[in-house]
Design an enzyme around this catalytic site. Structure first.
Site: not given
Ligand code: RIB
Length: 306
Positions: A42, A251-254
């Site tokens: 994240k 990773a959409a939220g990230d």
């Molecule tokens: O938010 C997505 C991430 O959560 C992924 O890339 C994985 O590594 C986990 O940490």
């Protein structure tokens, strides 16, 4: 002094992704259809999302003294992200995430933190001079909680805006909320933090009000395909989601939190930043993988027709 940099403190994982027709049952062996290795975690995902919007970005955390860690550092550097505060842990391996994606695009993620679990409050102490030069400090909850709390308190004391993505969610001490500038939970994270099940805009408003009452300056609840809801002491808004074909939501939220931080770091209003981050996250779900799915600024602006 004008603060132009953004510091992201958090996790780095190597994502080992298996696509399967369905999740196997207990004791069953199932043939998958695809295997991929993506850069993830994240913290690192959010750093990449900040950097791809053109902001000067610093990543702090820990990787192991192994091939995954070396690859992670090289990849972040190739993105133009400063890695001077990324420590190589001699004791722990790099973090890994095992991700299963089924035919419907639903995912299940198992994380083994490794070196991420060794990021310490002492590491944060060394970051204080950097925080003083940053417009925003971005944190999540994939490193030890006491370290995250130390980071939030230090960033607040150094006058940086604190962008807090409470994922994966866990209860937080009540006194930390007043140090947070913007908190970005999704529906389930908002529920865990407030006890209010977020199922619609009315319940999103209730949950956001609880977080505001605890001292956060702004709450942005991400609502998946329904977009995002924002609440501050002065304004309230709901920005609907974009209609896209989702293939992988990892990773959409990230992407949302990183893009939001980049725009807030530029001095944009919260609503402008959320509108932009909403578009960035919509693009991310149309692509496979964590960091490969994060769009650049040009891609987001094109998507928004600007
Ligand atoms: O938010 C997505 C991430 O959560 C992924 O890339 C994985 O590594 C986990 O940490």
């Amino acid at each position: 002094m004008q603060r132009t940099k953004i510091l992201v403190i958090g996790s780095l994982n190597m994502d080992l992704v298996v696509h399967v027709p369905r999740v196997p049952s207990d004791g069953e062996t199932l043939l998958g259809t695809e295997f991929h290795r993506y850069f993830g975690g994240k913290g690192a995902n959010q750093a990449v999302a900040v950097a791809r919007q053109g902001a000067s970005t610093i990543m702090a955390g820990r990787v192991g003294a192994d091939a995954f860690g070396r690859d992670q550092i090289a990849s972040l550097q190739a993105e133009g992200i400063a890695t001077d505060y990324l420590l190589v842990d001699e004791e722990q391996p790099s973090g890994v995430a095992f991700i299963i994606i089924d035919a419907q695009g639903n995912n299940r993620i198992m994380v083994v933190p490794g070196a991420n679990g060794a990021v310490s409050p002492e590491d944060i102490k060394a970051l204080e001079p950097v925080m003083a030069e940053c417009s925003c400090v971005v944190v999540q909850l994939e490193i030890p909680l006491e370290t995250v709390l130390a980071a939030v308190r230090a960033a607040h004391a150094q006058g940086a805006k604190v962008i807090f993505n409470p994922a994966p969610a866990q209860p937080l001490p009540l006194d930390i909320y007043r140090c947070i500038t913007v908190i970005t939970p999704n529906e389930s994270e908002a529920q865990l933090l407030t006890g209010i099940a977020v199922t619609d805009l009315a319940s999103a408003r209730q949950a956001a009000q609880v977080l505001l009452d605890r001292g956060v300056q702004a709450v942005v609840i991400t609502l998946g395909s329904q977009g995002a809801y924002g609440l501050t002491g002065a304004e309230e808004f709901h920005l609907p989601g974009h209609q896209v074909e989702a293939v992988d939501t990892v990773a959409a939220g990230d992407t949302f939190t990183g893009a939001l931080a980049a725009l807030i770091g530029e001095g944009r209003s919260l609503k402008e930043a959320v509108e932009y981050a909403n578009a960035a996250a919509a693009i991310a779900v149309t692509r496979k993988g964590a960091q490969p799915s994060v769009p650049t600024r040009e891609e987001v602006l094109r998507f928004l027709g600007r």
